[in-house]
Design a protein around this motif. Structure first.
Motif, PDB file in Angstrom:
ATOM      1  N   ALA A 284       1.170 -39.391 -26.174  1.00  0.00           N
ATOM      2  CA  ALA A 284       1.960 -39.441 -24.945  1.00  0.00           C
ATOM      3  C   ALA A 284       2.526 -38.067 -24.596  1.00  0.00           C
ATOM      4  CB  ALA A 284       3.097 -40.458 -25.093  1.00  0.00           C
ATOM      5  N   ILE A 285       2.968 -37.340 -25.616  1.00  0.00           N
ATOM      6  CA  ILE A 285       3.514 -36.001 -25.370  1.00  0.00           C
ATOM      7  C   ILE A 285       2.403 -35.046 -24.927  1.00  0.00           C
ATOM      8  CG2 ILE A 285       4.605 -34.009 -26.479  1.00  0.00           C
ATOM      9  CD1 ILE A 285       6.113 -35.996 -28.269  1.00  0.00           C
ATOM     10  N   LYS A 286       1.268 -35.141 -25.601  1.00  0.00           N
ATOM     11  CA  LYS A 286       0.160 -34.244 -25.284  1.00  0.00           C
ATOM     12  C   LYS A 286      -0.355 -34.455 -23.865  1.00  0.00           C
ATOM     13  CE  LYS A 286      -4.513 -33.000 -26.819  1.00  0.00           C
ATOM     14  NZ  LYS A 286      -5.614 -33.313 -27.797  1.00  0.00           N
ATOM     15  N   ASN A 287      -0.412 -35.714 -23.422  1.00  0.00           N
ATOM     16  CA  ASN A 287      -1.001 -36.040 -22.118  1.00  0.00           C
ATOM     17  C   ASN A 287       0.046 -36.427 -21.079  1.00  0.00           C
ATOM     18  OD1 ASN A 287      -3.668 -35.778 -23.254  1.00  0.00           O
ATOM     19  ND2 ASN A 287      -3.395 -37.806 -24.171  1.00  0.00           N
ATOM     20  N   LEU A 288       1.295 -36.034 -21.291  1.00  0.00           N
ATOM     21  CA  LEU A 288       2.382 -36.439 -20.403  1.00  0.00           C
ATOM     22  C   LEU A 288       2.122 -35.985 -18.969  1.00  0.00           C
ATOM     23  CD1 LEU A 288       5.199 -37.803 -20.376  1.00  0.00           C
ATOM     24  CD2 LEU A 288       6.185 -35.509 -20.664  1.00  0.00           C
ATOM     25  N   PRO A 289       2.032 -36.915 -18.024  1.00  0.00           N
ATOM     26  CA  PRO A 289       1.739 -36.527 -16.640  1.00  0.00           C
ATOM     27  C   PRO A 289       2.943 -35.850 -15.983  1.00  0.00           C
ATOM     28  CG  PRO A 289       1.277 -38.871 -17.052  1.00  0.00           C
ATOM     29  CD  PRO A 289       2.094 -38.364 -18.184  1.00  0.00           C
ATOM     30  N   ALA A 290       2.668 -35.075 -14.974  1.00  0.00           N
ATOM     31  CA  ALA A 290       3.737 -34.510 -14.153  1.00  0.00           C
ATOM     32  C   ALA A 290       4.184 -35.571 -13.151  1.00  0.00           C
ATOM     33  CB  ALA A 290       3.240 -33.264 -13.441  1.00  0.00           C
ATOM     34  N   GLY A 291       5.312 -35.297 -12.486  1.00  0.00           N
ATOM     35  CA  GLY A 291       5.791 -36.228 -11.468  1.00  0.00           C
ATOM     36  C   GLY A 291       7.226 -36.626 -11.695  1.00  0.00           C
ATOM     37  N   PRO A 292       7.731 -37.530 -10.858  1.00  0.00           N
ATOM     38  CA  PRO A 292       9.133 -37.959 -10.979  1.00  0.00           C
ATOM     39  C   PRO A 292       9.348 -38.877 -12.171  1.00  0.00           C
ATOM     40  CG  PRO A 292       8.035 -39.205  -9.253  1.00  0.00           C
ATOM     41  CD  PRO A 292       7.047 -38.170  -9.721  1.00  0.00           C
ATOM     42  N   CYS A 293      10.608 -38.948 -12.600  1.00  0.00           N
ATOM     43  CA  CYS A 293      10.944 -39.813 -13.740  1.00  0.00           C
ATOM     44  C   CYS A 293      11.447 -41.176 -13.283  1.00  0.00           C
ATOM     45  CB  CYS A 293      11.976 -39.133 -14.639  1.00  0.00           C
ATOM     46  SG  CYS A 293      13.579 -38.899 -13.851  1.00  0.00           S
ATOM     47  N   HIS A 294      11.311 -41.473 -11.988  1.00  0.00           N
ATOM     48  CA  HIS A 294      11.678 -42.797 -11.511  1.00  0.00           C
ATOM     49  C   HIS A 294      10.891 -43.131 -10.248  1.00  0.00           C
ATOM     50  CE1 HIS A 294      14.068 -41.229  -8.125  1.00  0.00           C
ATOM     51  NE2 HIS A 294      14.463 -40.294  -8.963  1.00  0.00           N
ATOM     52  N   ALA A 295      10.794 -44.417  -9.970  1.00  0.00           N
ATOM     53  CA  ALA A 295      10.041 -44.883  -8.805  1.00  0.00           C
ATOM     54  C   ALA A 295      10.849 -44.681  -7.521  1.00  0.00           C
ATOM     55  CB  ALA A 295       9.693 -46.358  -8.979  1.00  0.00           C
ATOM     56  N   ASP A 296      10.152 -44.669  -6.414  1.00  0.00           N
ATOM     57  CA  ASP A 296      10.803 -44.516  -5.116  1.00  0.00           C
ATOM     58  C   ASP A 296      11.229 -45.896  -4.597  1.00  0.00           C
ATOM     59  OD1 ASP A 296      11.737 -43.570  -2.718  1.00  0.00           O
ATOM     60  OD2 ASP A 296       9.755 -43.373  -1.793  1.00  0.00           O
ATOM     61  N   ILE A 297      12.300 -46.423  -5.184  1.00  0.00           N
ATOM     62  CA  ILE A 297      12.827 -47.736  -4.781  1.00  0.00           C
ATOM     63  C   ILE A 297      14.336 -47.608  -4.573  1.00  0.00           C
ATOM     64  CG2 ILE A 297      11.068 -49.306  -5.698  1.00  0.00           C
ATOM     65  CD1 ILE A 297      12.589 -49.399  -8.327  1.00  0.00           C
ATOM     66  N   PRO A 298      14.758 -47.094  -3.419  1.00  0.00           N
ATOM     67  CA  PRO A 298      16.184 -46.837  -3.188  1.00  0.00           C
ATOM     68  C   PRO A 298      17.063 -48.076  -3.249  1.00  0.00           C
ATOM     69  CG  PRO A 298      14.901 -46.578  -1.156  1.00  0.00           C
ATOM     70  CD  PRO A 298      13.927 -46.690  -2.278  1.00  0.00           C
ATOM     71  N   ASP A 299      16.482 -49.264  -3.077  1.00  0.00           N
ATOM     72  CA  ASP A 299      17.282 -50.485  -3.171  1.00  0.00           C
ATOM     73  C   ASP A 299      17.716 -50.790  -4.603  1.00  0.00           C
ATOM     74  OD1 ASP A 299      17.347 -51.127  -0.494  1.00  0.00           O
ATOM     75  OD2 ASP A 299      15.463 -52.246  -0.559  1.00  0.00           O
ATOM     76  N   PHE A 300      17.094 -50.132  -5.566  1.00  0.00           N
ATOM     77  CA  PHE A 300      17.393 -50.436  -6.963  1.00  0.00           C
ATOM     78  C   PHE A 300      17.798 -49.216  -7.782  1.00  0.00           C
ATOM     79  CE2 PHE A 300      14.797 -53.899  -5.516  1.00  0.00           C
ATOM     80  CZ  PHE A 300      15.370 -55.013  -6.113  1.00  0.00           C
ATOM     81  N   PHE A 301      17.472 -48.033  -7.286  1.00  0.00           N
ATOM     82  CA  PHE A 301      17.706 -46.838  -8.084  1.00  0.00           C
ATOM     83  C   PHE A 301      18.829 -46.015  -7.477  1.00  0.00           C
ATOM     84  CE2 PHE A 301      16.977 -42.990 -10.396  1.00  0.00           C
ATOM     85  CZ  PHE A 301      16.460 -43.422 -11.605  1.00  0.00           C
ATOM     86  N   LEU A 302      19.866 -45.754  -8.251  1.00  0.00           N
ATOM     87  CA  LEU A 302      21.027 -45.032  -7.738  1.00  0.00           C
ATOM     88  C   LEU A 302      20.645 -43.645  -7.227  1.00  0.00           C
ATOM     89  CD1 LEU A 302      23.716 -45.854 -10.468  1.00  0.00           C
ATOM     90  CD2 LEU A 302      23.712 -46.638  -8.099  1.00  0.00           C
ATOM     91  N   PRO A 303      21.120 -43.273  -6.053  1.00  0.00           N
ATOM     92  CA  PRO A 303      20.840 -41.924  -5.541  1.00  0.00           C
ATOM     93  C   PRO A 303      21.613 -40.879  -6.335  1.00  0.00           C
ATOM     94  CG  PRO A 303      22.343 -43.094  -4.070  1.00  0.00           C
ATOM     95  CD  PRO A 303      21.908 -44.081  -5.110  1.00  0.00           C
ATOM     96  N   PRO A 304      21.191 -39.607  -6.291  1.00  0.00           N
ATOM     97  CA  PRO A 304      21.915 -38.549  -6.999  1.00  0.00           C
ATOM     98  C   PRO A 304      23.381 -38.501  -6.572  1.00  0.00           C
ATOM     99  CG  PRO A 304      19.818 -37.727  -6.191  1.00  0.00           C
ATOM    100  CD  PRO A 304      19.991 -39.090  -5.609  1.00  0.00           C
TER     101      PRO A 304
END
Length: 400
Positions: A284-304
């Motif tokens: 998992a560490i060797k092949n860790l993909p780039a990108g965000p650490c959370h999904a784009d679901i503003p109804d469930f994910f607290l904004p910064p």
């Protein structure tokens, strides 16, 4: 002609004694009871009693918003809390049909496999302890603390973690976390090999564990065993392979199995599973993909937080999520993960409200504990203690 008629002696029944193993006994490693019918040191029959720490999690969940249920899952198998957390998050994501970034999947795999190692460390060192081998218990247990250091770096908690969020993680991991993971992967294999050398071919340990608490593959399947206890009986069922989740299909690993389903097989299966978990983490560490650490679901994910202070829309989302005002689509889903003890499932029914209409936890401990009386019948009392330890019965998971 019967023996009674021949001898003229009064027919006498065999006398048995009753022994309470638990509910509060250091050897049970939890609050549950077994009423044993004893013929000297041999167990003639056993009646398990559960419910001493029943906390009504399922009923509590029906009164809580979805994000607030995660801390309840911590209190089931508290030896590997993050797996419980991730399983619940994935269940909600399945219901709302959220698209989860690949990076989140891999980060979750790292956390879940570290949790599995932590769980197996506890189980196998206690098996050694209950056979009288204290050295291995004290030596290997320190590595569990190193895993908790990693969890603390990710979420600030160690045992009951409440780690991650519906949709992913609330922040990227710090460099200190990655350094701790690297240090663990460097040092733990040697410690595990040394622990293995203390017990695996130890004649006393083998005599105590081989043929102790055996169960056949057929009986294990009849009781709906899953996890290491089923694999020790020779059945290669693993949720990570049978129903891949969190991108487990991307990883190359083996499923260790035993042959006789006894305490020794359960020990050796967990030993090899820890090695496989380390291999998965490295991949998992060797092949860790780039990108965000959370999904784009503003109804469930607290904004910064900075946006909450300066942006009205972010403040509204923050309020709705914290106060549980986000509505969830109606539906019925079941999602399971490979927990430390087997298939940990979440059966969720939503009627479209702010809380679940119904939520049932499939706790592997509750299911395989039903077989305990059968597994210890005809064994000695000391074997019953070892069998319980090798099954890894966690009282918190037994009583939801």
């Amino acid at each position: 002609m019967s023996n009674k008629e021949t001898t003229g002696a009064a027919e006498t029944e065999k006398e048995y004694s009753t022994l309470n193993l638990g509910p509060t006994h250091p050897a049970t490693h939890g609050i549950f009871q077994n009423v044993l019918k004893m013929d000297g040191e041999i167990i003639h029959d056993a009646t398990p009693t559960i419910g001493y720490i029943h906390r009504a999690f399922e009923k509590l969940a029906e009164r809580r918003p979805y994000a607030q249920i995660t801390p309840l899952t911590d209190r089931m198998n508290y030896c590997s809390s993050p797996i419980n957390n991730m399983g619940w998050h994935m269940t909600v994501e399945k219901l709302i049909r959220a698209e989860i970034p690949k990076r989140v999947d891999y980060l979750r795999v790292i956390v879940m496999e570290l949790s599995r190692i932590s769980d197996h460390i506890i189980c196998n060192t206690i098996i050694g302890q209950d056979t009288g081998a204290t050295t291995g218990f004290l030596y290997l247990f320190q590595w569990r603390e190193h895993i908790y250091d990693i969890f603390e770096g990710i979420c600030g908690a160690r045992l009951t973690t409440n780690i991650g969020r519906i949709g992913g993680f609330d922040r990227e991991w710090s460099q200190q976390v990655w350094d701790r993971i690297d240090a663990f992967l460097t040092g733990f294999p040697k410690a595990l090999d040394e622990f293995n050398g203390l017990l695996e071919r130890n004649r006393i340990f083998m005599d105590r564990t081989i043929k102790c608490g055996s169960i056949s593959a057929e009986r294990a399947l009849a009781y709906s065993f899953t996890g290491p206890n089923l694999r020790a009986a020779g059945v290669d069922y693993d949720v990570r392979v049978a129903s891949p989740y969190s991108s487990y299909q991307d990883f190359d690993f083996s499923i260790p199995i035993g042959t006789s389903g006894d305490t020794y097989d359960r020990f050796t299966v967990r030993q090899e599973e820890m090695r496989q978990s380390m291999s998965i983490i490295r991949q998992a560490i060797k092949n860790l993909p780039a990108g965000p650490c959370h999904a784009d679901i503003p109804d469930f994910f607290l904004p910064p937080k900075q946006e909450v202070y300066n942006n009205m829309e972010a403040l509204i989302y923050h309020f709705k999520i914290v106060m549980g005002e986000t509505e969830v689509p109606a539906g019925e889903v079941y999602h399971c993960v490979e927990g430390g003890n087997g298939e940990l499932g979440f059966y969720l029914i939503s009627d479209g409200g702010r809380t679940p209409y119904r939520l049932h936890f499939r706790r592997p401990c509750f299911i395989y504990y039903q077989a305990y009386p059968e597994m210890i019948k005809g064994q000695m009392l000391s074997d019953a203690i070892l069998t319980m330890s090798s099954m890894n019965v966690i009282a918190g998971e037994l009583d939801a």
